[in-house]
Design a protein around this motif. Structure first.
Motif, short mmCIF file in Angstrom:
data_model
loop_
_atom_site.label_atom_id
_atom_site.label_comp_id
_atom_site.label_asym_id
_atom_site.label_seq_id
_atom_site.Cartn_x
_atom_site.Cartn_y
_atom_site.Cartn_z
N LEU A 248 10.38 7.68 -10.14
CA LEU A 248 11.56 8.73 -9.95
C LEU A 248 10.52 9.83 -9.14
O LEU A 248 10.77 10.68 -8.45
CB LEU A 248 11.45 9.61 -11.26
N ASP A 249 9.07 9.22 -9.20
CA ASP A 249 8.33 10.49 -8.45
C ASP A 249 7.81 9.95 -7.31
O ASP A 249 7.24 8.99 -7.18
CB ASP A 249 6.93 10.58 -9.59
N ASP A 250 7.91 10.91 -6.03
CA ASP A 250 7.39 10.49 -4.95
C ASP A 250 6.10 10.95 -4.71
O ASP A 250 5.72 11.99 -4.61
CB ASP A 250 8.39 11.44 -3.87
N VAL A 251 5.22 9.74 -4.61
CA VAL A 251 3.60 10.01 -4.19
C VAL A 251 3.30 9.69 -3.04
O VAL A 251 1.94 9.84 -2.79
CB VAL A 251 2.86 9.40 -5.48
N THR A 252 4.19 9.52 -1.77
CA THR A 252 3.77 9.31 -0.84
C THR A 252 2.92 10.38 -0.18
O THR A 252 1.91 10.03 0.79
CB THR A 252 4.90 8.86 0.18
N GLY A 253 2.97 11.58 -0.38
CA GLY A 253 2.38 12.69 0.38
C GLY A 253 1.04 13.02 -0.57
O GLY A 253 0.30 13.96 -0.24
N ASP A 254 0.92 12.34 -1.65
CA ASP A 254 -0.28 12.68 -2.47
C ASP A 254 -1.46 11.66 -2.04
O ASP A 254 -1.58 11.16 -1.18
CB ASP A 254 0.14 12.09 -4.08
N ILE A 255 -2.62 11.78 -2.88
CA ILE A 255 -3.89 11.26 -2.45
C ILE A 255 -3.87 9.70 -2.95
O ILE A 255 -4.89 8.98 -3.25
CB ILE A 255 -5.29 11.93 -3.36
N ALA A 257 -3.26 5.91 -2.83
CA ALA A 257 -3.51 5.06 -1.58
C ALA A 257 -3.52 3.46 -2.19
O ALA A 257 -3.98 3.23 -3.17
CB ALA A 257 -4.99 5.22 -1.01
N THR A 258 -3.21 2.53 -1.28
CA THR A 258 -3.29 1.06 -1.41
C THR A 258 -4.60 0.61 -1.91
O THR A 258 -5.62 1.35 -1.22
CB THR A 258 -2.65 0.55 -0.19
N GLY A 259 -4.74 -0.09 -2.58
CA GLY A 259 -5.83 -0.69 -3.26
C GLY A 259 -6.21 0.15 -4.51
O GLY A 259 -7.31 -0.34 -5.10
N ASP A 260 -5.85 1.35 -4.68
CA ASP A 260 -6.19 2.16 -6.11
C ASP A 260 -5.99 1.34 -7.19
O ASP A 260 -4.87 0.59 -7.39
CB ASP A 260 -5.54 3.73 -6.03
N ALA A 261 -6.77 1.76 -8.34
CA ALA A 261 -6.53 1.06 -9.67
C ALA A 261 -5.45 1.94 -10.27
O ALA A 261 -5.45 3.09 -10.26
CB ALA A 261 -7.85 1.03 -10.26
N ASN A 280 -0.28 -2.13 -4.14
CA ASN A 280 -0.05 -2.76 -2.89
C ASN A 280 0.57 -1.97 -1.45
O ASN A 280 0.28 -1.76 -0.49
CB ASN A 280 0.55 -4.03 -2.99
N THR A 281 1.88 -1.36 -2.03
CA THR A 281 2.60 -0.60 -1.07
C THR A 281 3.01 0.62 -1.90
O THR A 281 3.61 0.48 -3.06
CB THR A 281 3.69 -1.31 -0.56
N ILE A 282 3.06 1.98 -1.32
CA ILE A 282 3.64 2.90 -1.74
C ILE A 282 4.87 3.69 -0.95
O ILE A 282 4.71 3.64 0.21
CB ILE A 282 2.49 4.26 -1.86
N ASN A 283 6.08 3.68 -1.48
CA ASN A 283 7.27 4.14 -0.86
C ASN A 283 7.69 5.11 -1.53
O ASN A 283 7.13 5.54 -2.78
CB ASN A 283 8.28 3.09 -0.70
N ALA A 284 8.69 5.88 -0.89
CA ALA A 284 9.21 7.34 -1.88
C ALA A 284 9.93 6.82 -3.19
O ALA A 284 9.79 7.69 -4.06
CB ALA A 284 9.97 7.99 -0.73
N GLY A 285 10.60 5.70 -3.14
CA GLY A 285 11.35 5.59 -4.30
C GLY A 285 10.76 4.32 -5.19
O GLY A 285 11.25 3.85 -6.05
N THR A 286 9.78 3.56 -4.35
CA THR A 286 9.42 2.07 -5.16
C THR A 286 7.89 2.20 -4.75
O THR A 286 7.06 2.99 -3.78
CB THR A 286 10.20 0.89 -4.41
N ILE A 287 7.06 1.48 -5.79
CA ILE A 287 5.96 1.06 -5.56
C ILE A 287 5.69 -0.44 -5.79
O ILE A 287 6.13 -0.93 -6.69
CB ILE A 287 4.86 1.95 -6.70
N VAL A 288 4.95 -0.81 -4.89
CA VAL A 288 4.61 -2.40 -5.07
C VAL A 288 3.17 -2.60 -5.72
O VAL A 288 2.27 -2.05 -5.28
CB VAL A 288 4.75 -3.24 -3.71
N LEU A 289 3.30 -3.38 -6.86
CA LEU A 289 1.85 -3.63 -7.64
C LEU A 289 1.35 -4.86 -7.34
O LEU A 289 2.06 -5.81 -6.65
CB LEU A 289 2.23 -3.66 -9.20
#
Length: 356
Positions: A248-255, A257-261, A280-289
């Motif tokens: 639900l939350d868009d974190v693409t403009g936040d800090i 980053a790929t590789g973060d724990a 692995n990947t950060i999108n506006a509506g999805t996150i790839v773990l």
């Protein structure tokens, strides 16, 4: 192995900073003398190198010794690796470790997000704060978590809600009766009687309408007392089996980053359930773990960002190893050990301290 003591204030990587003109190398003990301020810089990045110190002592004094990181385009990042204790001494004041924007002890501005201050512990070493004051002021994300969901149903808070009958019109067939859901809004206000981050049960499904209940029965239907406003959403929990997760939350403009724990934490009520993963990947509506979600998630289950740009990390795989111990009122940023799996955890984050 030698004991290398600071001769003056300066950069860690500079020979003039150290007595005898020798920069610390693998196996050395390091002493930061009272009155000296030594800045950790990118030229002494020990991560991935063979330089592992056996101990660091920062001496206290009327003007205490200081080991520090600050915002600096050239010297703004550095990893210290240590297999023994990092500690201080007391003489009027404790020794000091600092990470912030300008390297001044009194400054409360965080270390900028494009810089990093990292202490990597191994073996039996810990950061012993008995006579050591630590202020590692990390940059904080706007969103500390990203809420996950399975299916999302949008409705207008003012026109699709009937307070008289306590119904919500989703415009499509609602989830089946008994489904656990939550409600949220990003653009308005929820109908009065409904709350964010609260689990409800779908009840009284009829066509495209439904009611929400506090428990899975019709005697605990929520009393909606007034319309909301804007676009509201009702959402279900995310199912297991995929590493791509709806958020639900868009974190693409936040800090973030790929590789973060991160930790994916299921909210229950149920037995303990969480996964320790990376992004692995950060999108506006999805996150790839980094791995597939291993169990069905309740609505409100969240991906929590663990990584900060000020870190004290430990590689031990012992449940009794302390990462930080003793002392009071210190600031550390991120404290994290090697990740176990399931209910296995390594290290104690903070042991026998107060006010940290």
């Amino acid at each position: 192995m030698a004991t290398i003591t600071s001769a003056q204030s300066g950069l860690w990587s500079s020979t003039s900073t150290w007595s005898g003109g020798v920069v610390p190398v693998n196996g050395d003990d390091v002493v930061i003398a009272a009155g000296h301020e030594v800045q950790v810089n990118s030229s002494c990045d020990h991560y991935g190198s063979s330089i592992v110190l056996t101990g660091i002592v920062v001496n206290g004094g009327a003007t205490p010794g200081l080991l520090y990181w600050k915002d600096d385009a050239i010297n703004g990042a550095g990893n210290i690796q240590c297999s023994g204790d990092i500690s201080g001494t007391n003489d009027t004041n404790n020794g000091r470790i600092l990470a912030n924007s300008d390297g001044s002890w009194s400054t409360t501005t965080n270390l900028g997000s494009s810089y990093s201050a990292i202490i990597r512990m191994s073996g039996t070493g810990s950061v012993n704060c008995t006579n050591l004051d630590v202020r590692m002021r990390c940059a904080e994300p706007t969103h500390k978590r990203a809420r996950t969901y399975g299916d999302k149903y949008d409705f207008a808070g003012d026109t699709d809600v009937d307070p008289t009958n306590d119904t919500i019109d989703l415009g499509v067939t609602p989830p089946a009766a008994g489904t656990v859901v939550m409600v949220t809004t990003a653009t308005g206000s929820l109908p009065e009687g409904l709350l964010e981050d609260t689990q409800y049960y779908i009840r009284a499904v009829s066509g495209t309408t439904c009611k929400l209940a506090e428990w899975n029965n019709d005697t605990s239907i929520v009393d909606i007392t007034a319309d909301g406003s804007g676009t509201c959403s009702l959402y279900t929990g995310y199912s297991s089996g995929s590493s791509t997760v709806n958020v639900l939350d868009d974190v693409t403009g936040d800090i973030w980053a790929t590789g973060d724990a991160v930790v994916l934490a299921n909210v229950g009520p149920q037995n303990y359930d969480q996964q320790r993963l990376t992004l692995n990947t950060i999108n506006a509506g999805t996150i790839v773990l980094s791995a597939a979600v291993d169990s069905n998630q309740k609505p409100g289950s969240s991906i929590w960002l663990m990584t900060r740009n000020c870190q004290i990390l430990h590689s031990a795989t012992s449940s009794s190893q302390n990462i930080v111990e003793n002392g009071s009122n210190c600031i550390f940023g991120e404290i994290r050990a090697t990740a176990g799996s399931g209910t296995t955890f390594y290290c104690r984050g903070i042991y026998s301290g107060s006010g940290h």
